[in-house]
Design a protein around this motif. Structure first.
Motif, PDB file in Angstrom:
ATOM      1  N   GLU A  75       0.801  -1.228   0.000  1.00 38.14           N
ATOM      2  CA  GLU A  75       0.000   0.000   0.000  1.00 38.14           C
ATOM      3  C   GLU A  75       0.831   1.275   0.000  1.00 38.14           C
ATOM      4  N   ARG A  76       2.008   1.228   0.561  1.00 39.95           N
ATOM      5  CA  ARG A  76       2.848   2.433   0.626  1.00 39.95           C
ATOM      6  C   ARG A  76       3.659   2.569  -0.658  1.00 39.95           C
ATOM      7  N   TYR A  77       3.952   3.758  -1.006  1.00 41.39           N
ATOM      8  CA  TYR A  77       4.752   4.075  -2.181  1.00 41.39           C
ATOM      9  C   TYR A  77       4.163   3.414  -3.433  1.00 41.39           C
ATOM     10  N   PRO A  78       2.912   3.715  -3.747  1.00 44.00           N
ATOM     11  CA  PRO A  78       2.228   3.017  -4.849  1.00 44.00           C
ATOM     12  C   PRO A  78       2.808   3.308  -6.234  1.00 44.00           C
ATOM     13  N   ARG A  79       3.563   4.361  -6.371  1.00 45.68           N
ATOM     14  CA  ARG A  79       4.059   4.726  -7.707  1.00 45.68           C
ATOM     15  C   ARG A  79       5.400   4.086  -8.073  1.00 45.68           C
ATOM     16  N   VAL A  80       5.982   3.337  -7.162  1.00 44.35           N
ATOM     17  CA  VAL A  80       7.282   2.741  -7.468  1.00 44.35           C
ATOM     18  C   VAL A  80       7.134   1.246  -7.737  1.00 44.35           C
ATOM     19  N   LYS A  81       8.036   0.747  -8.578  1.00 42.35           N
ATOM     20  CA  LYS A  81       8.081  -0.688  -8.842  1.00 42.35           C
ATOM     21  C   LYS A  81       8.788  -1.344  -7.668  1.00 42.35           C
ATOM     22  N   LYS A  82       8.160  -2.362  -7.114  1.00 40.25           N
ATOM     23  CA  LYS A  82       8.698  -2.954  -5.886  1.00 40.25           C
ATOM     24  C   LYS A  82       9.257  -4.350  -6.118  1.00 40.25           C
ATOM     25  N   GLU A  83      10.062  -4.760  -5.135  1.00 38.57           N
ATOM     26  CA  GLU A  83      10.656  -6.089  -5.057  1.00 38.57           C
ATOM     27  C   GLU A  83      11.581  -6.394  -6.232  1.00 38.57           C
ATOM     28  N   LEU A  84      12.745  -5.850  -6.162  1.00 37.69           N
ATOM     29  CA  LEU A  84      13.788  -6.133  -7.128  1.00 37.69           C
ATOM     30  C   LEU A  84      14.613  -7.294  -6.580  1.00 37.69           C
ATOM     31  N   ASN A  85      14.458  -8.460  -7.195  1.00 38.90           N
ATOM     32  CA  ASN A  85      15.162  -9.662  -6.739  1.00 38.90           C
ATOM     33  C   ASN A  85      16.503  -9.745  -7.458  1.00 38.90           C
ATOM     34  N   ILE A  86      17.572  -9.802  -6.671  1.00 37.83           N
ATOM     35  CA  ILE A  86      18.914  -9.881  -7.241  1.00 37.83           C
ATOM     36  C   ILE A  86      19.510 -11.231  -6.879  1.00 37.83           C
ATOM     37  N   ARG A  87      19.540 -12.116  -7.866  1.00 37.59           N
ATOM     38  CA  ARG A  87      20.161 -13.440  -7.752  1.00 37.59           C
ATOM     39  C   ARG A  87      19.710 -14.232  -6.531  1.00 37.59           C
ATOM     40  N   ASN A  88      18.493 -14.066  -6.122  1.00 38.66           N
ATOM     41  CA  ASN A  88      17.931 -14.739  -4.945  1.00 38.66           C
ATOM     42  C   ASN A  88      18.765 -14.525  -3.686  1.00 38.66           C
TER      43      ASN A  88
ATOM     44  N   MET B 188      20.640  -3.754   5.391  1.00 37.68           N
ATOM     45  CA  MET B 188      20.941  -2.724   4.388  1.00 37.68           C
ATOM     46  C   MET B 188      22.439  -2.682   4.091  1.00 37.68           C
ATOM     47  N   TYR B 189      23.298  -2.829   5.121  1.00 35.10           N
ATOM     48  CA  TYR B 189      24.750  -2.877   4.872  1.00 35.10           C
ATOM     49  C   TYR B 189      25.067  -4.020   3.914  1.00 35.10           C
ATOM     50  N   PHE B 190      24.404  -5.153   4.101  1.00 30.50           N
ATOM     51  CA  PHE B 190      24.617  -6.302   3.218  1.00 30.50           C
ATOM     52  C   PHE B 190      24.284  -5.928   1.773  1.00 30.50           C
ATOM     53  N   TYR B 191      23.146  -5.293   1.573  1.00 31.24           N
ATOM     54  CA  TYR B 191      22.742  -4.896   0.224  1.00 31.24           C
ATOM     55  C   TYR B 191      23.759  -3.935  -0.391  1.00 31.24           C
ATOM     56  N   LEU B 192      24.156  -2.925   0.370  1.00 25.85           N
ATOM     57  CA  LEU B 192      25.090  -1.922  -0.146  1.00 25.85           C
ATOM     58  C   LEU B 192      26.454  -2.533  -0.429  1.00 25.85           C
ATOM     59  N   ASP B 193      26.895  -3.439   0.436  1.00 24.57           N
ATOM     60  CA  ASP B 193      28.179  -4.110   0.240  1.00 24.57           C
ATOM     61  C   ASP B 193      28.135  -4.985  -1.010  1.00 24.57           C
ATOM     62  N   TYR B 194      27.045  -5.721  -1.173  1.00 22.32           N
ATOM     63  CA  TYR B 194      26.896  -6.580  -2.349  1.00 22.32           C
ATOM     64  C   TYR B 194      26.949  -5.743  -3.631  1.00 22.32           C
ATOM     65  N   LEU B 195      26.210  -4.651  -3.635  1.00 22.16           N
ATOM     66  CA  LEU B 195      26.199  -3.788  -4.819  1.00 22.16           C
ATOM     67  C   LEU B 195      27.590  -3.208  -5.081  1.00 22.16           C
ATOM     68  N   GLU B 196      28.259  -2.772  -4.016  1.00 20.63           N
ATOM     69  CA  GLU B 196      29.610  -2.215  -4.166  1.00 20.63           C
ATOM     70  C   GLU B 196      30.567  -3.239  -4.767  1.00 20.63           C
ATOM     71  N   LYS B 197      30.445  -4.493  -4.334  1.00 18.78           N
ATOM     72  CA  LYS B 197      31.305  -5.550  -4.893  1.00 18.78           C
ATOM     73  C   LYS B 197      31.057  -5.762  -6.378  1.00 18.78           C
ATOM     74  N   HIS B 198      29.895  -5.340  -6.853  1.00 17.07           N
ATOM     75  CA  HIS B 198      29.568  -5.432  -8.271  1.00 17.07           C
ATOM     76  C   HIS B 198      29.641  -4.051  -8.952  1.00 17.07           C
ATOM     77  N   ASN B 199      30.474  -3.193  -8.364  1.00 13.78           N
ATOM     78  CA  ASN B 199      30.760  -1.857  -8.917  1.00 13.78           C
ATOM     79  C   ASN B 199      29.536  -0.962  -9.050  1.00 13.78           C
ATOM     80  N   VAL B 200      28.595  -1.100  -8.130  1.00 14.73           N
ATOM     81  CA  VAL B 200      27.414  -0.234  -8.102  1.00 14.73           C
ATOM     82  C   VAL B 200      27.448   0.552  -6.796  1.00 14.73           C
ATOM     83  N   GLU B 201      27.631   1.852  -6.906  1.00 12.60           N
ATOM     84  CA  GLU B 201      27.614   2.697  -5.709  1.00 12.60           C
ATOM     85  C   GLU B 201      26.181   3.022  -5.347  1.00 12.60           C
ATOM     86  N   ALA B 202      25.853   2.893  -4.081  1.00 14.44           N
ATOM     87  CA  ALA B 202      24.489   3.159  -3.634  1.00 14.44           C
ATOM     88  C   ALA B 202      24.501   3.581  -2.171  1.00 14.44           C
TER      89      ALA B 202
END
Length: 172
Positions: A50-63, A95-109
């Motif tokens: 119900e919250r944030y209805p205008r955004v696409k939700k649940e981006l699954n990254i490699r399970n 969240m640290y896990f997500y940011l660390d994972y992205l950083e390891k794949h050269n994605v700054e977030a």
């Protein structure tokens, strides 16, 4: 069962569970998942839908992780929606896990954790100190899930946990 051969891949949810309960972490890792029909999880899912209805939700990254939603406004921002801030440390490390994972794949977030029922938002940035703590936590998680089932320890949170009946033979 040979625990050494069991999958020791760690997910973001498991990093969060480490700070909540090691028994829940172990059960979840071994695909004993009882949360889908639990009332608190249903409330969380409803809030998520119900919250944030205008955004696409649940981006699954490699399970390995399911990001609630992302935003690109000059930089990539990972957003998580949580029901309450009672497990804030768990939320931060997830969240640290997500940011660390992205950083390891050269994605700054950077990250934002939303508590819409509290009208609060926490901004999260990953630094070397947090990365060190995260990596130590991941090693501890791998040890826990590779060992035998940990004996459940009753905590206040057990009353609201989907695994209570499994751990203690009582209904929630």
């Amino acid at each position: 069962m040979n625990y050494r051969n069991f999958n020791n891949r760690v997910t973001g949810v498991e990093v969060g569970y480490y700070f909540i309960c090691h028994t829940k972490l172990w059960l979840f890792h071994h695909n004993i998942q009882m949360e889908r029909e639990h009332e608190n999880v249903k409330i969380g899912k409803q809030l998520h839908e119900e919250r944030y209805p205008r955004v696409k939700k649940e981006l699954n990254i490699r399970n390995k992780m399911k990001l609630d939603f992302i935003e690109r406004d000059g930089e990539l921002i990972v957003h998580e929606i949580k029901k309450s801030n009672k497990m804030e440390k768990s939320h931060f490390f997830q969240m640290y896990f997500y940011l660390d994972y992205l950083e390891k794949h050269n994605v700054e977030a950077t990250g934002e954790i939303h508590y819409p029922l509290l009208n609060k938002k926490k901004s999260i940035k990953l630094d070397e100190n947090k990365k060190t703590k995260l990596h130590k936590t991941i090693n501890k998680i791998k040890k826990i899930v590779s060992e035998k089932f940990p004996n459940p320890e009753r905590k206040n949170i057990c009353k609201k946990c989907a695994y209570e009946e499994f751990c203690f033979g009582t209904e929630t």
